[in-house]
Scaffold this active site. Structure first.
Site, PDB file in Angstrom:
ATOM      1  N   LYS A 159       0.849  -1.205   0.000  1.00  0.00           N
ATOM      2  CA  LYS A 159       0.000   0.000   0.000  1.00  0.00           C
ATOM      3  C   LYS A 159       0.874   1.241   0.000  1.00  0.00           C
ATOM      4  O   LYS A 159       0.646   2.182  -0.774  1.00  0.00           O
ATOM      5  CB  LYS A 159      -0.897   0.032   1.238  1.00  0.00           C
ATOM      6  N   ASN A 160       1.892   1.256   0.853  1.00  0.00           N
ATOM      7  CA  ASN A 160       2.695   2.472   0.996  1.00  0.00           C
ATOM      8  C   ASN A 160       3.672   2.682  -0.140  1.00  0.00           C
ATOM      9  O   ASN A 160       4.254   3.761  -0.262  1.00  0.00           O
ATOM     10  CB  ASN A 160       3.396   2.475   2.351  1.00  0.00           C
ATOM     11  N   ARG A 196      -4.240  10.617   3.543  1.00  0.00           N
ATOM     12  CA  ARG A 196      -3.126  11.566   3.603  1.00  0.00           C
ATOM     13  C   ARG A 196      -2.207  11.463   2.383  1.00  0.00           C
ATOM     14  O   ARG A 196      -1.705  12.476   1.878  1.00  0.00           O
ATOM     15  CB  ARG A 196      -2.326  11.301   4.869  1.00  0.00           C
ATOM     16  N   CYS A 223      -5.170  12.828  11.555  1.00  0.00           N
ATOM     17  CA  CYS A 223      -5.772  11.493  11.534  1.00  0.00           C
ATOM     18  C   CYS A 223      -5.893  11.064  12.997  1.00  0.00           C
ATOM     19  O   CYS A 223      -5.596  11.809  13.911  1.00  0.00           O
ATOM     20  CB  CYS A 223      -4.902  10.535  10.742  1.00  0.00           C
ATOM     21  N   ARG A 275      -0.779  15.637  11.436  1.00  0.00           N
ATOM     22  CA  ARG A 275       0.109  15.108  10.401  1.00  0.00           C
ATOM     23  C   ARG A 275       0.577  16.299   9.550  1.00  0.00           C
ATOM     24  O   ARG A 275       0.001  16.609   8.524  1.00  0.00           O
ATOM     25  CB  ARG A 275      -0.637  14.083   9.544  1.00  0.00           C
ATOM     26  N   VAL A 301       2.533  18.964   7.069  1.00  0.00           N
ATOM     27  CA  VAL A 301       3.077  18.836   5.715  1.00  0.00           C
ATOM     28  C   VAL A 301       4.126  19.908   5.457  1.00  0.00           C
ATOM     29  O   VAL A 301       4.446  20.219   4.308  1.00  0.00           O
ATOM     30  CB  VAL A 301       1.965  18.911   4.629  1.00  0.00           C
ATOM     31  N   ASP A 336       4.647   1.333  11.765  1.00  0.00           N
ATOM     32  CA  ASP A 336       3.454   0.656  11.224  1.00  0.00           C
ATOM     33  C   ASP A 336       3.268  -0.749  11.771  1.00  0.00           C
ATOM     34  O   ASP A 336       2.234  -1.370  11.500  1.00  0.00           O
ATOM     35  CB  ASP A 336       3.516   0.617   9.691  1.00  0.00           C
ATOM     36  N   ILE A 386       7.902   8.136  16.285  1.00  0.00           N
ATOM     37  CA  ILE A 386       7.469   8.722  15.013  1.00  0.00           C
ATOM     38  C   ILE A 386       6.158   9.485  15.199  1.00  0.00           C
ATOM     39  O   ILE A 386       6.041  10.649  14.826  1.00  0.00           O
ATOM     40  CB  ILE A 386       7.299   7.620  13.930  1.00  0.00           C
ATOM     41  N   ARG A 410      -8.828  -0.400   4.262  1.00  0.00           N
ATOM     42  CA  ARG A 410      -8.025   0.640   3.591  1.00  0.00           C
ATOM     43  C   ARG A 410      -6.662   0.082   3.212  1.00  0.00           C
ATOM     44  O   ARG A 410      -6.102   0.434   2.181  1.00  0.00           O
ATOM     45  CB  ARG A 410      -7.818   1.840   4.530  1.00  0.00           C
TER      46      ARG A 410
HETATM   47  C1  EPZ Z   1       4.287   7.289   5.745  1.00  0.00           C
HETATM   48  O1  EPZ Z   1       3.512   8.368   6.229  1.00  0.00           O
HETATM   49  C2  EPZ Z   1       3.359   6.080   5.721  1.00  0.00           C
HETATM   50  N1  EPZ Z   1       2.229   6.315   4.843  1.00  0.00           N
HETATM   51  C3  EPZ Z   1       2.849   5.787   7.134  1.00  0.00           C
HETATM   52  O2  EPZ Z   1       2.072   4.591   7.071  1.00  0.00           O
HETATM   53  C4  EPZ Z   1       4.049   5.549   8.042  1.00  0.00           C
HETATM   54  O3  EPZ Z   1       3.589   5.336   9.349  1.00  0.00           O
HETATM   55  C5  EPZ Z   1       4.993   6.761   7.995  1.00  0.00           C
HETATM   56  O4  EPZ Z   1       5.387   7.018   6.634  1.00  0.00           O
HETATM   57  C6  EPZ Z   1       6.258   6.539   8.811  1.00  0.00           C
HETATM   58  O5  EPZ Z   1       6.930   5.415   8.343  1.00  0.00           O
HETATM   59  C7  EPZ Z   1       2.376   6.146   3.506  1.00  0.00           C
HETATM   60  O6  EPZ Z   1       3.450   5.849   3.022  1.00  0.00           O
HETATM   61  C8  EPZ Z   1       1.148   6.310   2.660  1.00  0.00           C
HETATM   62  P1  EPZ Z   1       6.331  10.676   7.718  1.00  0.00           P
HETATM   63  P2  EPZ Z   1       4.137   9.873   6.188  1.00  0.00           P
HETATM   64  O7  EPZ Z   1       6.262  11.931   6.948  1.00  0.00           O
HETATM   65  O8  EPZ Z   1       5.081   9.996   5.076  1.00  0.00           O
HETATM   66  C9  EPZ Z   1       6.746  14.217  10.704  1.00  0.00           C
HETATM   67  C10 EPZ Z   1       0.204   3.216   7.474  1.00  0.00           C
HETATM   68  O9  EPZ Z   1      -0.336   2.801   8.497  1.00  0.00           O
HETATM   69  N2  EPZ Z   1       6.495  15.104   9.566  1.00  0.00           N
HETATM   70  O10 EPZ Z   1       7.444   9.714   7.419  1.00  0.00           O
HETATM   71  O11 EPZ Z   1       3.012  10.812   6.266  1.00  0.00           O
HETATM   72  C11 EPZ Z   1       5.543  13.367  11.076  1.00  0.00           C
HETATM   73  O12 EPZ Z   1       4.667  14.091  11.921  1.00  0.00           O
HETATM   74  C12 EPZ Z   1       0.664   4.653   7.378  1.00  0.00           C
HETATM   75  O13 EPZ Z   1       0.421   2.522   6.448  1.00  0.00           O
HETATM   76  C13 EPZ Z   1       6.671  16.475   9.743  1.00  0.00           C
HETATM   77  O14 EPZ Z   1       7.003  16.943  10.825  1.00  0.00           O
HETATM   78  O15 EPZ Z   1       4.944   9.910   7.552  1.00  0.00           O
HETATM   79  C14 EPZ Z   1       6.197  12.205  11.786  1.00  0.00           C
HETATM   80  O16 EPZ Z   1       6.493  12.570  13.116  1.00  0.00           O
HETATM   81  C15 EPZ Z   1       0.374   5.443   8.651  1.00  0.00           C
HETATM   82  N3  EPZ Z   1       6.453  17.291   8.679  1.00  0.00           N
HETATM   83  C16 EPZ Z   1       7.512  12.021  11.030  1.00  0.00           C
HETATM   84  O17 EPZ Z   1       7.721  13.237  10.315  1.00  0.00           O
HETATM   85  C17 EPZ Z   1       6.091  16.814   7.454  1.00  0.00           C
HETATM   86  O18 EPZ Z   1       5.924  17.615   6.503  1.00  0.00           O
HETATM   87  C18 EPZ Z   1       7.498  10.893  10.036  1.00  0.00           C
HETATM   88  O19 EPZ Z   1       6.317  11.017   9.261  1.00  0.00           O
HETATM   89  C19 EPZ Z   1       5.925  15.413   7.296  1.00  0.00           C
HETATM   90  C20 EPZ Z   1       6.137  14.576   8.372  1.00  0.00           C
END
Ligand code: EPZ
Length: 431
Positions: free
Chosen positions: A22-23, A92, A116, A121, A123, A308, A330, A400
């Site tokens: 999925k990811n 997201r 969520c 979350r 960006v 995850d 995380i 999902r």
């Molecule tokens: C990806 O989400 C995955 N989703 C998530 O899987 C996974 O938990 C996550 O990576 C961490 O491995 C998909 O790939 C679709 P991050 P992502 O940006 O990219 C902070 C599942 O269950 N951050 O790596 O959104 C954030 O708050 C889902 O399959 C910022 O501060 O996660 C977190 O603390 C849930 N600013 C850390 O970075 C930003 O602009 C890592 O989040 C972006 C993120």
């Protein structure tokens, strides 16, 4: 609304093929916007999130055709650049269309994805990365908006969040930099296998990227990309979920179509808890005999322990012998599963981003509510070992990200049934 009725006590045995990740598939789908030639993805999982991304791409003028697990995506060089709130707010990863739209069409309006169930979350790294390439992202009415009158420009940038790297922010910048003019250097890029897979697909489309698998990715932009065919890799999180279930039920399960090195930290944890892991180039087998032992786990960016799989491992720790400490680095609020596990008789105390789990000899079945995707999977795992029956409600959360989870667990010997959840009127008449 569906629910899953899980009858505890079965020992899981057998083998199954990991579904497409999925990811990985979601950013890969967004990459179709980078060319007007067909991008064909195979081994695509049948998931609600894939359908949602397909609907968003259709809104952006992409022809989406699915035949079984084969998805053909053909974008036009122009068309709407607006990804609507109603769709983006449900998933997201939709935000990943922002970079490709700006890079190829020079403009984008993508709704901010919102939070969520496990917290805010942000960006900001997506915005920082695209701004560094010259996109000048504005926030207007809840949308991330940009119009650039010229080609994006390569840049050197550091993508660092509070928790380390960011997976989708890395995917976002990569998917814009491939068409930018000049070189982009992404320091602190996410190293998750899904990012390496995205790089491989972009390379097959004619992109120029080096540093795959490392924290420093270098992109030399090209003027155009062409179509390609890419097989989506096996879902390591789905595989880790089934392997954890095998360990919890003193079972013996082999998952094929997954690379063990994508799960090293999780496999090490299973061994530390007393399971026996054997593996080959693209399969992993997990066997366990008797009750697992306690272990401390801390989630970290890859190759650290994956967030995850935190909920699924916590389900295992609730019936392991001893006291375990689970630390979430995380997403500090990613503990929606705790309240529901307590309903099953688990002994967990949560302190901030940590949970202390006192292993219990057994759990007892109850009605529990699914919430975020992985928390919901954890409830199914707990139901597999609980005495009696466990009803997991709001199963759409699970659908999902897990393809036919009931059928796949049943193929391993689990007693699990998908049912229609009784509506309030029916239950009201009971009391
Ligand atoms: C990806 O989400 C995955 N989703 C998530 O899987 C996974 O938990 C996550 O990576 C961490 O491995 C998909 O790939 C679709 P991050 P992502 O940006 O990219 C902070 C599942 O269950 N951050 O790596 O959104 C954030 O708050 C889902 O399959 C910022 O501060 O996660 C977190 O603390 C849930 N600013 C850390 O970075 C930003 O602009 C890592 O989040 C972006 C993120």
């Amino acid at each position: 609304m569906d629910q899953l009725r899980v009858v505890g006590g079965a020992r899981l045995e057998g083998r199954l093929e990991a579904a497409g990740s999925k990811n990985a598939v979601l950013p890969l789908m967004a990459a179709c916007l980078l060319t007007d030639e067909p991008l064909v993805l195979t081994h695509v999982p049948r998931l609600r999130d894939v359908e949602t991304m397909g609907r968003i791409l259709s809104c952006l003028g992409v022809e989406v055709a699915q035949e079984g697990d084969r998805l053909t995506l053909q974008a036009q060089s122009d068309g709407s650049v607006k990804a609507p709130y109603d769709l983006v707010s449900t998933m997201r990863a939709s935000v990943c269309v922002l970079g490709p739209l700006i890079a190829r069409r020079g403009a984008a309006q993508v709704s901010m994805p919102g939070g969520c169930v496990f917290g805010v979350r942000p960006v900001d790294l997506h915005v920082k990365g695209l701004n560094a390439l010259g996109a000048e992202i504005r926030i207007e009415g809840g949308y991330l908006a940009s119009e650039v009158g010229r080609r994006l420009q390569g840049a050197a940038l550091f993508l660092g969040s509070r928790a380390g790297s960011s997976v989708l922010a890395t995917a976002q910048v990569l998917s814009a930099a491939v068409l930018a003019e000049g070189r982009t250097e992404i320091e602190n890029a996410a190293m998750e296998p899904e990012i390496t897979e995205l790089c491989r697909c972009l390379l097959s489309m004619g992109a120029r990227i080096s540093g795959l698998g490392g924290h420093r990715l270098v992109v030399d932009g090209v003027k155009t990309l062409h179509g390609a065919e890419h097989r989506v890799g096996g879902d390591r999180v789905e595989a880790g979920t089934f392997l954890t279930a095998a360990a919890m039920t003193a079972g013996d399960v082999t998952v094929e179509g997954v690379e063990p090195e994508s799960l090293t930290a999780a496999l090490e944890m299973l061994v530390a808890m007393g399971a026996e892991i054997t593996q080959g180039p693209n399969w992993v087998r997990c066997r366990a005999h008797g009750r697992l032992g306690a272990a401390d786990l801390t989630t970290l960016p890859f190759p650290g322990f994956p967030t995850d799989l935190q909920a699924q491992f916590m389900a295992a720790l609730t019936v392991s012998e001893g006291i375990s400490v689970v630390t979430e680095r995380i997403f500090p609020d990613r503990f929606m599963h705790v309240a529901e596990l307590l309903r099953l008789g688990a002994r967990i105390s949560k302190e901030g981003a940590q949970a202390i789990v006192h292993g219990a000899p057994s759990l007892s079945g109850a009605i529990v509510m699914a919430s975020d995707l992985r928390a919901s999977a954890a409830l199914v795992l707990a139901g597999l070992v609980a005495e009696g029956e466990t009803e997991v409600r709001r199963v759409y959360h699970i659908d999902r990200g897990y393809e036919r989870i009931d059928e796949r667990f049943a193929s391993l010997g689990a007693e699990i049934h998908r049912e229609t959840q009784p509506d309030l009127e029916q239950t009201a008449s009971v009391c």
